[in-house]
Scaffold this motif. Structure first.
Motif, short mmCIF file in Angstrom:
data_model
loop_
_atom_site.label_atom_id
_atom_site.label_comp_id
_atom_site.label_asym_id
_atom_site.label_seq_id
_atom_site.Cartn_x
_atom_site.Cartn_y
_atom_site.Cartn_z
N ALA A 19 -54.48 60.23 40.23
CA ALA A 19 -54.95 61.63 40.67
C ALA A 19 -54.96 62.45 39.36
O ALA A 19 -56.37 63.18 39.57
N VAL A 20 -54.31 62.52 38.50
CA VAL A 20 -54.37 63.33 37.19
C VAL A 20 -55.76 62.85 36.41
O VAL A 20 -56.62 63.76 36.14
N GLU A 21 -56.11 61.55 36.54
CA GLU A 21 -57.33 61.07 35.67
C GLU A 21 -58.47 61.53 36.49
O GLU A 21 -59.57 61.85 35.79
N ILE A 22 -58.51 61.37 37.84
CA ILE A 22 -59.81 61.77 38.61
C ILE A 22 -59.88 63.32 38.37
O ILE A 22 -60.97 63.73 38.10
N ALA A 23 -58.98 64.19 38.26
CA ALA A 23 -59.14 65.47 38.09
C ALA A 23 -59.58 66.01 36.77
O ALA A 23 -60.27 66.85 36.60
N ARG A 24 -59.04 65.15 35.79
CA ARG A 24 -59.56 65.44 34.45
C ARG A 24 -60.89 65.00 34.36
O ARG A 24 -61.65 65.62 33.65
N THR A 25 -61.33 63.81 35.12
CA THR A 25 -62.70 63.53 35.05
C THR A 25 -63.87 64.32 35.45
O THR A 25 -64.91 64.71 34.96
N ASP A 26 -63.50 64.70 36.70
CA ASP A 26 -64.56 65.61 37.49
C ASP A 26 -63.57 66.73 38.34
O ASP A 26 -63.18 66.30 39.29
N PRO A 27 -63.38 67.91 37.82
CA PRO A 27 -62.45 68.83 38.30
C PRO A 27 -62.97 69.29 39.50
O PRO A 27 -62.47 69.86 40.54
N SER A 28 -64.30 68.86 40.06
CA SER A 28 -65.01 69.58 41.44
C SER A 28 -64.47 68.61 42.57
O SER A 28 -64.82 69.08 43.57
N LEU A 29 -63.95 67.51 41.99
CA LEU A 29 -63.62 66.36 43.25
C LEU A 29 -62.47 67.01 44.17
O LEU A 29 -61.54 67.45 43.58
N SER A 30 -62.46 66.91 45.45
CA SER A 30 -61.39 67.26 46.35
C SER A 30 -60.51 65.83 46.50
O SER A 30 -60.92 64.83 46.77
N ILE A 31 -59.14 65.88 46.00
CA ILE A 31 -58.36 64.84 45.78
C ILE A 31 -56.99 65.08 46.68
O ILE A 31 -56.45 66.06 46.70
N ALA A 32 -56.67 64.20 47.33
CA ALA A 32 -55.34 64.31 48.18
C ALA A 32 -54.26 63.00 47.67
O ALA A 32 -54.82 62.14 47.45
N VAL A 33 -53.06 63.25 47.81
CA VAL A 33 -52.00 62.27 47.62
C VAL A 33 -51.16 62.46 48.82
O VAL A 33 -50.71 63.52 49.13
N VAL A 34 -51.14 61.28 49.63
CA VAL A 34 -50.17 61.33 50.73
C VAL A 34 -49.12 60.41 50.39
O VAL A 34 -49.32 59.33 49.78
N ALA A 35 -47.89 60.70 50.94
CA ALA A 35 -46.84 59.88 50.65
C ALA A 35 -45.93 60.11 51.87
O ALA A 35 -45.71 61.33 52.25
#
Ligand code: FAD
Length: 576
Positions: A19-35
């Protein structure tokens, strides 16, 4: 319907690092973590001993090639060597990156990151934070999720992967608090759902390690790889099974039998207590079988051996492995400064899993085909860097290296892609029905009863030592247990925090995973790494230097195979 660009299932090291890598690469993406737990309660938080990387802080002679060789030899030559090369080459950078994020590693007097010895590693290369390494890393990663605005769905249970026409489109999940069902769709789905230790009755793993991600993937019709390779950690605290980290032996502790002998001299004279885990677990089991185990009153013939720290002295014990001292003190009343600890092997780690390529993309079959929009990393995945046996401190490393790589690959993959179409109502109705059927089951068995019978069956029939006759009997027993699992009943029918419903769903995962393990083990007629067949005691490269690919269906499991990538080292006899 909930929508995100990317949905990651799993809040452990692999999921949060991605998740951190996705946000660093493209901050415009909407990312969710489900647990299904809070991310901080993922099993990663319990990791103790450390994370391998050739920083050369203690041992300037160390190289990534030596780390790669140790890993491949440790794997009994089943690891994919292209994946091992990436793991070991990228290791120093990911450790430095974690330290820049704020992870508090233990230090040398001059301030550099400290490194300790670990089983199967030829140099001192394991970085650590006392014996609470997972805790130190996971807290920092979860802090970073907040910093990057990742949306967290904690205590949501994912019950289905939506896979249509070879594409992962979304998930069905419900909020445990009030059983609110939701369909989620995304441009990419990632599984980082961890291991399956709860398939067995004695494990170092947490209660949530039930292999749900593996089962959902198998039920969707996708293969699982090398499931027969189950790691038994040599030093589970007797009788509870919780882990006494390998770091304790890395710091110098001895393994001793009822006769007071350091018996590893017989099994791995050059490495002694720091032989790889498969060899050490078999050695302990053989000592116990030969009557050289110890009873609680100290007499011979009992069910455990001793892990002796006494010669290390109080100061070293309390500064380097304080948590292990505390565990033994709190759980079995042993003061390791003055008494040896009772230990025996405990189920610890899953070498196999969801097959992926080195970008974390999930494989669709035995060839090079890939599933669209579906990624996996961490313990639930099989890339395969551990082959038939994992070396200690290589798993945290895998989660971080491949979590990061998978995150980077996802950030690229979703560019220009549209959200998939999903018939939301159809999936909601099916999920509602599935839950209602479980709640209404009129059976006569408690979940715990069936789960215990299942865990005992897997432990007795597919443990450290295996034979064809034993496993055939185990598979037969398993059929009976599966029928009983259709006849459970739930006391708790309500919608508010129905933990019995969670357990009923988890039981289904466990049963599927257990059958995959047993079937893969039955078909592999050789001994390699953690898979030891008394009826086929030798490794057989001619017929079995290949990865098992198991396909699930309710009618039975089909086994096929995939070649191993041998890019660096020729398979040799494995001796220590
Ligand atoms: C006691 C112990 C000590 C260890 N020590 C070390 C060590 O020192 N060094 C080392 O290299 N390795 C160690 N390991 C192994 C290592 O810690 C794990 O392999 C690794 O942390 C797994 O991380 P993960 O991110 O893949 O999964 P996990 O950390 O297990 O996380 C899984 C996540 O998936 C979520 N999840 C699962 N199913 C569902 C579902 N159905 N719906 C929603 N969410 C779901 C869970 O809630 C959780 O957030 C240790 C393991 C144990 C058990």
């Amino acid at each position: 319907m909930i929508e995100h660009d990317v949905v990651i299932v799993g809040g452990g090291l692999a999921g949060t690092r991605a998740a951190v890598e996705i946000a660093r690469t493209d901050p415009s993406l909407s990312i969710a973590v489900v647990a299904k737990t809070h991310p901080i309660r993922s099993h990663s938080v319990a990791a103790q001993g450390g994370m391998a990387a050739t920083l050369k802080n203690i041992d300037p002679e160390d190289t990534w090639e030596a780390h790669a060789f140790d890993t491949v030899k440790g794997s009994d030559y089943l690891a994919d060597q292209d994946a091992v090369e990436i793991l070991t080459r990228e290791a120093p950078d990911v450790v430095i990156d974690l330290e820049h994020m704020g992870v508090l590693f233990s230090r040398l007097p001059d301030g550099r990151i400290a490194q300790r010895a670990f089983g199967g590693h030829s140099h001192k290369r394991t970085c650590y934070a006392a014996d609470k390494t997972g805790h130190a890393i996971l807290h920092e990663l979860v802090n970073n999720l907040r910093r990057y605005g990742v949306q967290i769905y904690d205590e949501w249970y994912v019950m289905r992967l939506i896979l249509e026409e070879g594409q992962a489109k979304g998930l069905v999940m419900y909020r445990i608090r009030d059983r609110r069902l939701e369909v989620v769709r995304a441009k990419a789905i990632m599984f980082a759902t961890g291991g399956y230790g709860r398939v067995y009755n004695t494990t170092s793993n947490d209660y949530a390690s039930t292999g749900d991600g593996l089962a959902m993937t198998a039920v969707a019709g996708l293969p699982l790889e090398d499931m027969e390779f189950v790691q038994f950690h040599p030093t589970g605290l007797y009788p509870v099974g919780v882990l006494i980290s390998e770091a304790v032996r890395g710091e110098g502790a001895y393994l001793i039998n009822s006769e007071g002998d350091r018996f590893m001299a017989t099994y791995a004279p050059s490495r002694m207590e720091l032989a790889p885990r498969d060899i050490t677990s078999r050695a302990i089991t053989l000592e116990i079988r030969a009557g050289r185990g110890v009873h609680k009153d100290g007499s011979a013939g009992g069910p455990f051996v001793y892990l002796d720290l006494r010669h290390m002295g109080k100061e070293q014990i309390m500064s380097r492995v304080p948590f292990c001292w505390e565990e033994a003190h709190r759980l079995v009343g042993i003061d390791a400064v003055t008494e040896p600890m009772p230990v025996r092997p405990t189920v610890h780690y899953s070498m196999g899993g969801i097959p992926t390529n080195t970008d974390g993309r999930v494989r669709s079959g035995i060839g090079d085909g890939l599933v669209e929009s579906f990624f996996a990393a961490g313990e639930t995945a099989c890339v395969s860097v551990h082959g038939a046996n994992r070396l200690g401190s290589n798993s945290l490393l895998e989660c971080v290296v491949y979590g990061k790589r998978t995150g980077a690959a996802i950030a690229q993959y979703v560019q220009g892609r549209k959200l998939p179409d999903i018939n939301e109502q159809r999936y909601l109705t099916q999920a509602e029905q599935q839950i209602q059927e479980l709640i209404d089951l009129p059976g006569q068995y408690r979940i715990n009863e069936v789960r215990q019978a299942f865990q005992d069956c897997m432990t007795d029939y597919c443990g450290v030592f295996r034979t064809e006759a034993l496993m055939r009997e185990g598979l037969e027993k398993l059929q009976g247990i599966r029928q009983k699992a259709q006849q459970i009943y739930l006391d708790e029918k309500g919608t508010v925090w129905n933990s019995e419903l969670v357990e009923a769903l988890e039981l289904q995962s466990l049963l599927i995973v257990g059958e995959m393990i047993l079937t893969g083990a039955l078909n592999r007629q050789e001994s390699r790494g953690a898979h030891y067949r008394e009826d086929f005691p030798d490794r057989n490269d001619t017929d079995f230097l290949k990865h098992t690919m198991a396909f699930y269906s309710p009618a039975g499991i089909n086994i096929n195979y995939r070649p191993v990538s041998l890019t660096m080292f020729e398979p040799l006899e494995r001796k220590y």
